[in-house]
Scaffold this motif. Sequence first.
Motif, PDB file in Angstrom:
ATOM      1  N   GLU A   2       8.295 -20.113  30.177  1.00 12.72           N
ATOM      2  CA  GLU A   2       8.963 -19.460  29.053  1.00 12.72           C
ATOM      3  C   GLU A   2       9.018 -17.947  29.239  1.00 12.72           C
ATOM      4  O   GLU A   2       8.055 -17.322  29.661  1.00 12.72           O
ATOM      5  CB  GLU A   2       8.242 -19.785  27.750  1.00 12.72           C
ATOM      6  N   THR A 165      14.165 -17.449  27.211  1.00 13.91           N
ATOM      7  CA  THR A 165      14.213 -18.746  26.543  1.00 13.91           C
ATOM      8  C   THR A 165      13.930 -18.619  25.046  1.00 13.91           C
ATOM      9  O   THR A 165      14.232 -19.530  24.279  1.00 13.91           O
ATOM     10  CB  THR A 165      13.188 -19.712  27.170  1.00 13.91           C
ATOM     11  N   LEU A 166      13.341 -17.493  24.644  1.00 19.75           N
ATOM     12  CA  LEU A 166      13.068 -17.220  23.235  1.00 19.75           C
ATOM     13  C   LEU A 166      13.334 -15.749  22.980  1.00 19.75           C
ATOM     14  O   LEU A 166      12.839 -14.888  23.713  1.00 19.75           O
ATOM     15  CB  LEU A 166      11.616 -17.560  22.885  1.00 19.75           C
ATOM     16  N   ALA A 187      21.425 -15.936  22.614  1.00 19.67           N
ATOM     17  CA  ALA A 187      21.857 -17.280  22.219  1.00 19.67           C
ATOM     18  C   ALA A 187      22.867 -17.852  23.207  1.00 19.67           C
ATOM     19  O   ALA A 187      22.834 -19.049  23.521  1.00 19.67           O
ATOM     20  CB  ALA A 187      22.449 -17.241  20.813  1.00 19.67           C
ATOM     21  N   GLY A 190      21.337 -19.586  25.939  1.00 20.65           N
ATOM     22  CA  GLY A 190      20.587 -20.788  25.601  1.00 20.65           C
ATOM     23  C   GLY A 190      19.237 -20.545  24.975  1.00 20.65           C
ATOM     24  O   GLY A 190      18.460 -21.489  24.787  1.00 20.65           O
ATOM     25  N   ALA A 191      18.912 -19.306  24.629  1.00 22.93           N
ATOM     26  CA  ALA A 191      17.605 -19.008  24.060  1.00 22.93           C
ATOM     27  C   ALA A 191      17.523 -19.442  22.596  1.00 22.93           C
ATOM     28  O   ALA A 191      18.519 -19.403  21.864  1.00 22.93           O
ATOM     29  CB  ALA A 191      17.309 -17.520  24.168  1.00 22.93           C
ATOM     30  N   ARG A 192      16.334 -19.840  22.178  1.00 26.68           N
ATOM     31  CA  ARG A 192      16.045 -20.030  20.765  1.00 26.68           C
ATOM     32  C   ARG A 192      15.858 -18.642  20.159  1.00 26.68           C
ATOM     33  O   ARG A 192      15.305 -17.738  20.804  1.00 26.68           O
ATOM     34  CB  ARG A 192      14.788 -20.875  20.608  1.00 26.68           C
ATOM     35  N   THR A 193      16.280 -18.443  18.908  1.00 26.95           N
ATOM     36  CA  THR A 193      16.250 -17.105  18.319  1.00 26.95           C
ATOM     37  C   THR A 193      15.515 -17.126  16.989  1.00 26.95           C
ATOM     38  O   THR A 193      15.640 -18.058  16.196  1.00 26.95           O
ATOM     39  CB  THR A 193      17.675 -16.557  18.105  1.00 26.95           C
ATOM     40  N   VAL A 194      14.738 -16.072  16.748  1.00 26.54           N
ATOM     41  CA  VAL A 194      13.975 -15.960  15.504  1.00 26.54           C
ATOM     42  C   VAL A 194      14.030 -14.528  14.996  1.00 26.54           C
ATOM     43  O   VAL A 194      14.001 -13.578  15.784  1.00 26.54           O
ATOM     44  CB  VAL A 194      12.512 -16.429  15.708  1.00 26.54           C
ATOM     45  N   PHE A 207      20.385 -16.531  13.587  1.00 26.26           N
ATOM     46  CA  PHE A 207      19.058 -16.876  14.069  1.00 26.26           C
ATOM     47  C   PHE A 207      18.749 -18.340  13.772  1.00 26.26           C
ATOM     48  O   PHE A 207      19.087 -18.860  12.700  1.00 26.26           O
ATOM     49  CB  PHE A 207      17.997 -15.981  13.416  1.00 26.26           C
ATOM     50  N   ASP A 208      18.073 -18.996  14.713  1.00 25.92           N
ATOM     51  CA  ASP A 208      17.644 -20.367  14.502  1.00 25.92           C
ATOM     52  C   ASP A 208      16.541 -20.446  13.459  1.00 25.92           C
ATOM     53  O   ASP A 208      16.398 -21.453  12.764  1.00 25.92           O
ATOM     54  CB  ASP A 208      17.133 -20.963  15.815  1.00 25.92           C
ATOM     55  N   GLU A 209      15.755 -19.394  13.358  1.00 27.63           N
ATOM     56  CA  GLU A 209      14.623 -19.367  12.435  1.00 27.63           C
ATOM     57  C   GLU A 209      14.500 -17.977  11.837  1.00 27.63           C
ATOM     58  O   GLU A 209      14.683 -16.985  12.535  1.00 27.63           O
ATOM     59  CB  GLU A 209      13.331 -19.736  13.167  1.00 27.63           C
TER      60      GLU A 209
END
Length: 231
Positions: A2, A165-166, A187, A190-194, A207-209
Amino acid sequence: MEKIVILTGAGISAESGLGTFRDKDGLWTRYPLEDVATPQGFARDPALVHDFYNARRSQAAKAEPNAAHHALARLQTDHSGSVVIVTQNVDGLHERAGARVIHMHGQLDQALCHACGHRWPAPQTMAPADPCPSCRAAATRPDVVWFGEFPYWMDEIAGHLEACTLFAAIGTSGQVYPAAGFVQEAALSGARTVEINLEASGMPGLFDEVVLGPATQAVPRWVDSLLAGPR
Protein backbone atom coordinates in the motif's frame (compact mmCIF):
# COMPACT_ATOMS: atom_id res chain seq x y z
CA MET A 1 2.31 -2.85 -1.00
CA GLU A 2 0.00 0.00 0.00
CA LYS A 3 1.10 3.51 -0.86
CA ILE A 4 -0.65 6.29 1.04
CA VAL A 5 -0.55 9.92 -0.07
CA ILE A 6 -1.80 12.49 2.43
CA LEU A 7 -2.52 16.14 1.65
CA THR A 8 -2.69 18.42 4.68
CA GLY A 9 -3.95 21.99 4.91
CA ALA A 10 -4.29 24.73 7.48
CA GLY A 11 -6.95 22.83 9.43
CA ILE A 12 -4.43 20.34 10.79
CA SER A 13 -2.53 23.16 12.52
CA ALA A 14 -5.55 25.11 13.77
CA GLU A 15 -5.56 23.33 17.14
CA SER A 16 -1.92 24.31 17.57
CA GLY A 17 -3.11 27.92 17.61
CA LEU A 18 -2.30 28.79 14.00
CA GLY A 19 -5.09 30.55 12.16
CA THR A 20 -6.71 29.06 9.08
CA PHE A 21 -7.34 31.15 6.00
CA ARG A 22 -10.87 30.56 4.84
CA ASP A 23 -13.03 30.28 7.94
CA LYS A 24 -15.00 33.26 9.21
CA ASP A 25 -12.16 34.29 11.53
CA GLY A 26 -9.38 33.35 9.10
CA LEU A 27 -6.29 35.34 8.29
CA TRP A 28 -7.67 36.61 5.00
CA THR A 29 -10.50 38.38 6.83
CA ARG A 30 -7.85 40.61 8.43
CA TYR A 31 -5.31 40.84 5.60
CA PRO A 32 -6.44 41.15 1.97
CA LEU A 33 -4.65 38.37 0.10
CA GLU A 34 -3.83 40.70 -2.78
CA ASP A 35 -1.77 42.82 -0.37
CA VAL A 36 0.24 40.13 1.44
CA ALA A 37 0.13 36.97 -0.67
CA THR A 38 0.76 37.98 -4.28
CA PRO A 39 3.88 39.05 -6.19
CA GLN A 40 2.07 42.29 -7.03
CA GLY A 41 1.41 43.05 -3.36
CA PHE A 42 5.07 42.44 -2.55
CA ALA A 43 6.14 44.79 -5.36
CA ARG A 44 3.79 47.50 -4.05
CA ASP A 45 4.67 47.28 -0.37
CA PRO A 46 7.43 44.81 0.53
CA ALA A 47 7.59 46.14 4.11
CA LEU A 48 3.93 45.22 4.72
CA VAL A 49 4.49 41.73 3.32
CA HIS A 50 7.61 41.18 5.43
CA ASP A 51 5.78 42.41 8.54
CA PHE A 52 2.97 39.92 7.86
CA TYR A 53 5.32 36.96 7.42
CA ASN A 54 7.53 38.02 10.32
CA ALA A 55 4.42 37.78 12.51
CA ARG A 56 3.48 34.41 11.05
CA ARG A 57 7.05 33.13 11.52
CA SER A 58 7.03 34.20 15.16
CA GLN A 59 3.63 32.61 15.74
CA ALA A 60 4.71 29.34 14.10
CA ALA A 61 7.92 29.21 16.15
CA LYS A 62 5.89 29.38 19.37
CA ALA A 63 3.35 26.75 18.27
CA GLU A 64 3.71 23.07 19.09
CA PRO A 65 2.78 20.07 16.92
CA ASN A 66 -0.54 18.61 17.99
CA ALA A 67 -1.85 15.04 18.18
CA ALA A 68 -2.71 15.03 14.47
CA HIS A 69 0.84 15.92 13.43
CA HIS A 70 2.24 13.27 15.75
CA ALA A 71 -0.21 10.66 14.47
CA LEU A 72 0.88 11.17 10.86
CA ALA A 73 4.54 10.96 11.87
CA ARG A 74 3.73 7.68 13.62
CA LEU A 75 1.97 6.42 10.49
CA GLN A 76 5.09 7.11 8.44
CA THR A 77 7.23 5.22 10.93
CA ASP A 78 4.98 2.24 11.64
CA HIS A 79 3.10 1.60 8.39
CA SER A 80 4.40 -1.32 6.35
CA GLY A 81 3.93 0.53 3.07
CA SER A 82 4.91 3.97 1.81
CA VAL A 83 3.42 7.11 3.35
CA VAL A 84 3.95 10.42 1.52
CA ILE A 85 2.79 13.63 3.22
CA VAL A 86 2.25 16.65 0.99
CA THR A 87 1.44 19.84 2.86
CA GLN A 88 0.04 23.20 1.85
CA ASN A 89 1.22 24.52 5.22
CA VAL A 90 4.38 26.56 5.68
CA ASP A 91 4.59 26.29 9.48
CA GLY A 92 7.04 23.38 9.89
CA LEU A 93 4.95 21.54 12.50
CA HIS A 94 4.99 18.25 10.60
CA GLU A 95 8.79 18.11 10.74
CA ARG A 96 8.85 19.07 14.39
CA ALA A 97 6.58 16.07 15.05
CA GLY A 98 9.09 13.85 13.24
CA ALA A 99 7.47 13.52 9.81
CA ARG A 100 9.02 13.85 6.37
CA VAL A 101 6.96 16.13 4.12
CA ILE A 102 6.82 17.71 0.69
CA HIS A 103 6.22 21.46 1.02
CA MET A 104 4.25 22.45 -2.05
CA HIS A 105 3.80 26.03 -0.80
CA GLY A 106 7.28 26.60 0.64
CA GLN A 107 8.37 27.19 4.23
CA LEU A 108 8.26 30.13 6.64
CA ASP A 109 11.72 29.30 7.94
CA GLN A 110 13.30 29.72 4.49
CA ALA A 111 14.22 32.89 2.60
CA LEU A 112 14.41 33.30 -1.17
CA CYS A 113 16.21 35.83 -3.35
CA HIS A 114 13.88 36.84 -6.16
CA ALA A 115 16.86 38.16 -8.11
CA CYS A 116 19.07 35.05 -8.29
CA GLY A 117 16.91 32.28 -6.79
CA HIS A 118 19.24 31.52 -3.87
CA ARG A 119 17.62 30.01 -0.75
CA TRP A 120 18.82 30.11 2.86
CA PRO A 121 17.44 29.74 6.41
CA ALA A 122 15.29 32.75 7.20
CA PRO A 123 16.11 34.92 10.22
CA GLN A 124 13.26 35.51 12.64
CA THR A 125 12.80 39.04 11.25
CA MET A 126 13.21 39.92 7.58
CA ALA A 127 13.15 43.33 5.88
CA PRO A 128 13.16 44.65 2.30
CA ALA A 129 16.77 45.92 2.57
CA ASP A 130 18.17 42.51 3.59
CA PRO A 131 20.88 41.46 1.11
CA CYS A 132 20.95 38.04 -0.49
CA PRO A 133 23.92 36.05 0.91
CA SER A 134 24.77 34.93 -2.62
CA CYS A 135 24.34 37.89 -4.98
CA ARG A 136 24.04 40.70 -2.35
CA ALA A 137 20.91 42.11 -4.03
CA ALA A 138 18.30 43.64 -1.72
CA ALA A 139 15.79 41.12 -3.09
CA THR A 140 14.92 39.00 -0.07
CA ARG A 141 11.43 37.53 0.18
CA PRO A 142 9.82 34.69 2.16
CA ASP A 143 10.21 31.34 0.41
CA VAL A 144 6.47 30.79 0.23
CA VAL A 145 4.30 30.28 -2.83
CA TRP A 146 1.93 33.18 -3.36
CA PHE A 147 -1.31 33.29 -5.31
CA GLY A 148 -0.48 33.40 -9.01
CA GLU A 149 2.76 31.41 -8.52
CA PHE A 150 3.27 27.74 -9.34
CA PRO A 151 3.57 25.37 -6.35
CA TYR A 152 6.78 23.46 -5.75
CA TRP A 153 7.44 19.76 -6.47
CA MET A 154 4.39 19.27 -8.70
CA ASP A 155 6.00 16.64 -10.95
CA GLU A 156 7.06 14.60 -7.92
CA ILE A 157 3.61 14.95 -6.35
CA ALA A 158 1.91 13.86 -9.59
CA GLY A 159 4.02 10.71 -9.61
CA HIS A 160 3.01 9.88 -6.05
CA LEU A 161 -0.69 10.45 -6.82
CA GLU A 162 -0.49 8.18 -9.85
CA ALA A 163 1.02 5.38 -7.78
CA CYS A 164 -1.01 5.66 -4.56
CA THR A 165 -3.60 3.17 -3.37
CA LEU A 166 -5.05 5.45 -0.67
CA PHE A 167 -5.37 9.24 -0.78
CA ALA A 168 -6.38 11.34 2.22
CA ALA A 169 -7.08 15.07 2.41
CA ILE A 170 -6.84 16.43 5.95
CA GLY A 171 -7.79 19.92 7.09
CA THR A 172 -7.98 21.47 3.64
CA SER A 173 -10.85 23.41 2.10
CA GLY A 174 -10.49 21.84 -1.35
CA GLN A 175 -10.99 25.25 -2.96
CA VAL A 176 -7.52 26.10 -4.27
CA TYR A 177 -6.04 24.44 -7.33
CA PRO A 178 -3.91 22.55 -8.11
CA ALA A 179 -4.22 20.87 -4.68
CA ALA A 180 -8.02 20.75 -5.04
CA GLY A 181 -7.55 18.43 -8.00
CA PHE A 182 -5.39 15.87 -6.17
CA VAL A 183 -8.38 13.73 -5.16
CA GLN A 184 -9.49 13.37 -8.79
CA GLU A 185 -5.97 12.46 -9.87
CA ALA A 186 -5.70 9.81 -7.19
CA ALA A 187 -9.17 8.42 -7.92
CA LEU A 188 -8.39 8.14 -11.64
CA SER A 189 -5.44 5.97 -10.67
CA GLY A 190 -7.72 3.66 -8.71
CA ALA A 191 -6.96 4.93 -5.20
CA ARG A 192 -9.48 4.86 -2.38
CA THR A 193 -10.08 8.42 -1.15
CA VAL A 194 -10.90 9.85 2.28
CA GLU A 195 -11.50 13.35 3.60
CA ILE A 196 -10.83 14.21 7.26
CA ASN A 197 -12.10 17.66 8.17
CA LEU A 198 -13.82 19.64 10.88
CA GLU A 199 -16.61 20.25 8.37
CA ALA A 200 -17.21 18.74 4.94
CA SER A 201 -15.39 20.60 2.18
CA GLY A 202 -17.08 21.99 -0.90
CA MET A 203 -16.29 18.81 -2.85
CA PRO A 204 -19.31 16.53 -2.32
CA GLY A 205 -19.17 13.09 -3.88
CA LEU A 206 -15.45 13.14 -4.63
CA PHE A 207 -14.38 11.13 -1.59
CA ASP A 208 -15.20 7.49 -0.87
CA GLU A 209 -15.22 8.27 2.84
CA VAL A 210 -15.69 11.47 4.85
CA VAL A 211 -14.60 11.67 8.49
CA LEU A 212 -15.71 14.78 10.37
CA GLY A 213 -14.30 16.08 13.63
CA PRO A 214 -11.38 17.98 15.16
CA ALA A 215 -8.09 16.89 13.63
CA THR A 216 -6.57 16.04 17.02
CA GLN A 217 -9.29 13.43 17.52
CA ALA A 218 -10.13 12.25 14.01
CA VAL A 219 -6.60 11.84 12.65
CA PRO A 220 -5.20 9.67 15.50
CA ARG A 221 -8.31 7.42 15.29
CA TRP A 222 -7.85 7.08 11.54
CA VAL A 223 -4.16 6.29 11.91
CA ASP A 224 -4.93 3.71 14.60
CA SER A 225 -7.40 2.01 12.26
CA LEU A 226 -4.87 1.88 9.41
CA LEU A 227 -2.14 0.46 11.60
CA ALA A 228 -4.52 -2.13 13.07
CA GLY A 229 -5.17 -3.44 9.57
CA PRO A 230 -8.29 -5.23 8.25
CA ARG A 231 -10.54 -6.83 10.83
